[in-house]
Design a protein around this motif. Structure first.
Motif, short mmCIF file in Angstrom:
data_model
loop_
_atom_site.label_atom_id
_atom_site.label_comp_id
_atom_site.label_asym_id
_atom_site.label_seq_id
_atom_site.Cartn_x
_atom_site.Cartn_y
_atom_site.Cartn_z
N ASN A 178 0.81 -1.22 0.00
CA ASN A 178 0.00 0.00 0.00
C ASN A 178 0.84 1.27 0.00
O ASN A 178 0.53 2.24 0.70
N PRO A 232 2.13 4.82 -1.37
CA PRO A 232 1.37 5.86 -2.09
C PRO A 232 1.67 5.83 -3.58
O PRO A 232 2.80 5.55 -3.98
N THR A 233 0.69 6.09 -4.40
CA THR A 233 0.86 6.03 -5.86
C THR A 233 1.77 7.15 -6.34
O THR A 233 1.87 8.21 -5.72
N LYS A 260 1.45 5.62 -12.13
CA LYS A 260 1.13 5.45 -10.70
C LYS A 260 1.98 4.39 -9.98
O LYS A 260 1.99 4.32 -8.77
N LEU A 320 3.41 -1.23 -6.14
CA LEU A 320 3.12 -0.50 -4.91
C LEU A 320 3.11 -1.43 -3.71
O LEU A 320 2.88 -1.01 -2.58
N LEU A 370 0.38 14.40 7.35
CA LEU A 370 -0.27 13.19 6.86
C LEU A 370 -0.44 12.17 7.97
O LEU A 370 0.36 12.10 8.89
N ASP A 411 -0.95 6.78 5.63
CA ASP A 411 -0.96 7.29 4.26
C ASP A 411 0.24 6.79 3.46
O ASP A 411 0.25 6.86 2.24
N LEU A 412 1.29 6.34 4.14
CA LEU A 412 2.53 5.97 3.45
C LEU A 412 2.66 4.47 3.21
O LEU A 412 3.64 4.02 2.64
N GLY A 413 1.73 3.67 3.67
CA GLY A 413 1.86 2.23 3.52
C GLY A 413 2.57 1.61 4.70
O GLY A 413 2.80 2.24 5.73
#
Length: 829
Positions: free
Chosen positions: A16, A18-19, A25, A50, A269, A273-275
């Motif tokens: 996960n 971020p794209t 992406k 990702l 953030l 949000d960063l995985g």
């Protein structure tokens, strides 16, 4: 004296992330392992994902103290620029929480203000100054002595410090000189600050009432900076904030402090949000005493090879109680290698395993203690062997990037299947040749182990003529060469994991080499993929099987001390060369004649023609040295000498320089373990009453030049025997409940030899009485060492000062340690 060792291991994946802010992406990401901010390992780049999976193991001895073990995820963009996505930082004192278990960590943001490491040494002194008029003021002297372990930023560190006295209504800053090119700067600068306003002297208080409140709110702040020539300004390295009120109890204070990050409140953030990153970290700290502390436990371990049966030995018992055989194998192999006992130990456990094996096709196929110990020995002793054998061609494969894909489904546009097959075939042929020609470079310790495996297997399965080969090939090909080709970075053949295309090429080569070395009857059946079976048709020739057998013969027979113990001699090399008569007769002719030479693992002979009765036979144990001969001796090239007892020398001329080297290498190899090998020799011949090299007149004069020693067969390994014994002690201590259960099983078997209880059936116990005796010695040795460790911790607690250079203020692990020791002391009282 006590030394601390630390190790860590990583395998990871991320999910996960971020794209990428572009149309694709996807990201090309890699992961680094850092001690604080110093990178110590980097994974391969996983492209267009990702959720990259790395799955790379990294093992290291940690050479210095650290505060955080950190893992950074980087993204490499199309311009080959690296940007940080996020990091996971685990405090040293928290590592045990995650020891040896998979854990998902949320990636955190990385900014310059949070990246700190190092410590600072300060001295603070608050003093009264009475003026001539009788008024008093208070001054603070802040002495910045030195720093240690500051980070190196962009390849340089030019540090300086700012010292600030700050309060609600005032701020005064001063600055040290910049120290160039050092991350351990010595400043030794003193800064004076006026803390309170001058006032009438009052014995009740050092401060006016309003000043007391002011002082309690004031703090001294020390900031470390890296002076930069860039327009972006100087880089923040860390800070320290100290409230002045703690100086009310003591007017002077000196201590070391860990630098801290600056809390700028920037939390834009959410963490998720960063995985996230999955890690499996194995972290150990070994506190190693001096050698004499380990004598009882070490002695019982080193006697393992001589215990009958070997299942009753301390080393075998360790393998039985450990959760993973690998856990036991690593320190055992290193200990036995250090004390020169690895061959008898592995021979003993291998022989016991062979006796328990029912089917020759399954010999050494499981993950037993024997297999893991041999794997570890090969990895340690064979590292140089891999370097000289495989590294040149592996480097070429990684640099040239020839297309070698032979799966029609995976072919890229513009690639030709036949061309790819030919590229792959050439690589396989070259690697196969360098391996099968490398027998003379195989380390002696490996050869001796292979000899033992061969003998055990042949004796156990006398009806199977191939088992003597498969017992050895299952290690040298399946567990040594094939894995090294597949993952060269794990065997130090490449610095990083190869790129995906190269990795695919190495996978195809490794599969083919593994099958070639297996000597199995039905080769094509070994491949699930039809394209691999088709490709293997190139190698379905007898010459490949013959080359493998010759190679296995050489590495499993050379270096033996008792060559006559084998029923049939094994031919290692033969061919025509020219030799000079040795002059056994007083007046005999010393002329040169062409002879057929033949070398087996028993003897070195020559005869007039191939198949004739030998004219001369030199037992292998009588070869004391094999060295080149200087050309000036007989004005002939490519000559070498075989030196025998009583200084008798056989001079031989090979057909060319390559043949000369081959003969010298293989003769050196088979005679390398001879007890009476010479240390010096004469590089020239004895002619006309003197040695041409040193002009000595007596023909029995000792040599004048050190022997070359031949090949690097016995690599000196950097192993600390005490540290390995400490590791084994730690394992025994960890698995003490299993040792006690094994002891119960021995008692149960001795008294009642009926069906085993389920909880005891997991242990191999061939002789309950011998096993019980060994267990008693192990448990006693472990208990003694446990007491020594407890006493050391008590002494350390008494002597160590919080705020010292070893344990600066801010050292959370030491704070935890102090709390634990206080609780222990209170409990004992």
């Amino acid at each position: 004296m006590l030394i601390e060792f630390q190790t860590t291991l990583l395998e990871s994946e991320a999910k996960n992330l971020p794209t990428y802010p572009g149309p694709n992406k996807m990201r090309d990401c890699y992961c680094t392992v850092n001690l604080d901010q110093e990178e110590v390992f980097r994974t391969k780049i996983v492209e267009k994902s990702l959720c990259p999976f790395y799955g790379e193991d990294f093992y290291c001895e940690i050479p210095r103290t650290f505060r955080h073990l950190s893992f950074y995820i980087f993204d490499r963009d199309v311009f080959r620029r690296d940007s940080i996505i996020g990091k996971v930082a685990i405090q040293k004192e928290d590592l045990q929480k995650y020891h040896n278990r998979d854990t998902w960590f949320q990636l955190q943001h990385v900014d310059a203000d949070s990246e700190v490491q190092g410590k600072v040494h300060l001295e603070l002194r608050l003093s009264e100054v009475i003026t001539d008029t009788g008024v008093v003021c208070h001054k603070l002297a802040t002495r910045v002595l030195e720093c240690q372990g500051l980070p190196i930023v962009n390849g340089q560190c030019d540090p300086y410090a700012t010292v600030t006295l700050a309060g609600p209504s005032r701020s005064e800053a001063k600055k040290t000189k910049v120290k160039k090119k050092t991350n351990n700067p010595h400043f030794d600068e003193v800064f004076y600050f006026e803390v309170t306003r001058p006032s009438s002297y009052n014995k009740k208080s050092h401060f006016d009432i309003e000043d007391v409140d002011e002082v309690d709110k004031m703090e001294i702040r020390v900031d470390l900076w890296n002076a930069s020539n860039l327009k972006f300004g100087d880089e923040f390295l860390g800070e320290l904030r100290l409230p002045l009120k703690f100086l009310r109890q003591s007017s002077s204070y000196e201590a070391w402090y860990f630098l801290q990050p600056r809390d700028n409140g920037n939390k834009s953030l959410k963490p998720d949000d960063l995985g996230s990153l999955r890690l499996n970290v194995v972290y150990t700290e070994d506190h190693v005493f001096s050698s004499d502390y380990y004598s009882p436990l070490r002695d019982v371990l080193l006697k393992s090879a001589d215990v009958e049966p070997v299942s009753a030995s301390a080393a075998h018992i360790l393998g039985e109680v450990c959760r993973e055989k690998q856990e036991a194998a690593i320190p055992l192999v290193r200990l036995f290698l250090h004390y020169g006992r690895i061959v008898p130990f592995i021979s003993a456990i291998a022989n016991a395993e062979v006796k328990r094996t029912q089917d020759p096709n399954t010999i050494f196929r499981g993950n037993s203690l024997t297999s893991k110990c041999i794997d570890e020995t090969m990895k340690l002793a064979g590292m140089h062997y891999l370097q000289v054998t495989l590294k040149p061609i592996i480097d070429e494969i990684c640099q040239v990037h020839k297309p070698c894909e032979i799966d029609p489904v995976k072919l890229k546009d513009g690639e030709n299947l036949e061309n790819n097959r030919e590229n792959l075939r050439q690589y396989v042929d070259r690697i196969f040749t360098v391996i099968t020609k490398s027998g003379v470079s195989c380390p002696t310790v490996m050869c001796d182990i292979f000899f033992s495996l061969r003998e055990s297997a042949a004796k156990r399965f006398q009806g199977d003529p191939d088992v003597r080969y498969t017992a050895v090939s299952s290690f040298i090909f399946l567990r040594f060469f094939a894995p090294a080709i597949l993952s060269p970075n794990l065997f130090q053949l490449t610095p990083h994991h190869p790129d995906p295309q190269t990795s695919r090429t190495l996978t195809l080569i490794s599969k083919t080499i593994q099958t070639l070395g297996s000597l199995s009857k039905s080769k094509s059946a070994n491949f699930k993929e039809s394209y691999m079976a088709t490709f293997y048709d190139y190698f379905n020739e007898q010459k490949y099987a013959d080359a493998v057998k010759n190679f296995l013969d050489l590495i499993s027979s050379s270096g033996r001390r008792d060559h006559k113990s084998i029923e049939q001699p094994i031919l290692l090399k033969e061919g025509f060369m020219i030799k000079r008569a040795q002059g056994r007769k007083r007046f005999g002719m010393k002329n040169f004649k062409k002879r057929w030479f033949r070398l087996t693992n028993h003897e070195f002979t020559y005869q007039k023609s191939k198949g004739d009765h030998p004219l001369c036979s030199i037992p292998i144990e009588n070869i004391l040295a094999v060295e080149r001969l200087e050309e000036e001796s007989f004005k002939m090239k490519n000559m070498f000498q075989v030196i025998q007892p009583e200084r008798r020398v056989l001079y031989i001329q090979a057909n060319n320089c390559v043949e000369a080297k081959d003969w010298i290498d293989i003769l050196t190899k088979v005679s390398q373990c001879n007890k009476k090998r010479l240390t010096v020799y004469h590089p020239s011949a004895y002619l006309n009453g003197h040695w041409l090299c040193c002009k000595a007149t007596a023909d029995n004069t000792p040599g004048c030049t050190p022997c070359t020693g031949g090949l690097p067969a016995n690599i000196q390994l950097d192993i600390d025997g005490d540290r390995e014994t400490e590791r084994i002690y730690s394992l025994f201590n960890l698995y003490m409940p299993k040792l006690e259960k094994m002891q119960e099983a021995c008692g149960s078997k001795s008294v009642y030899d009926g069906p085993e209880e389920e909880e005891y059936s997991t242990f191999i116990i061939d002789d309950p009485k011998e096993t019980y005796k060994t267990l008693k010695l192990i448990i006693e040795g472990v208990a003694t060492l446990e007491q020594e460790h407890a006493q050391y911790k008590r002494d350390k607690f008494k002597k160590t000062k919080y705020g010292s250079q070893e344990h600066p203020i801010g050292d959370k692990s030491f704070q935890t340690y102090i709390r634990q020791q206080s609780e222990i002391s209170a409990h004992s009282i």
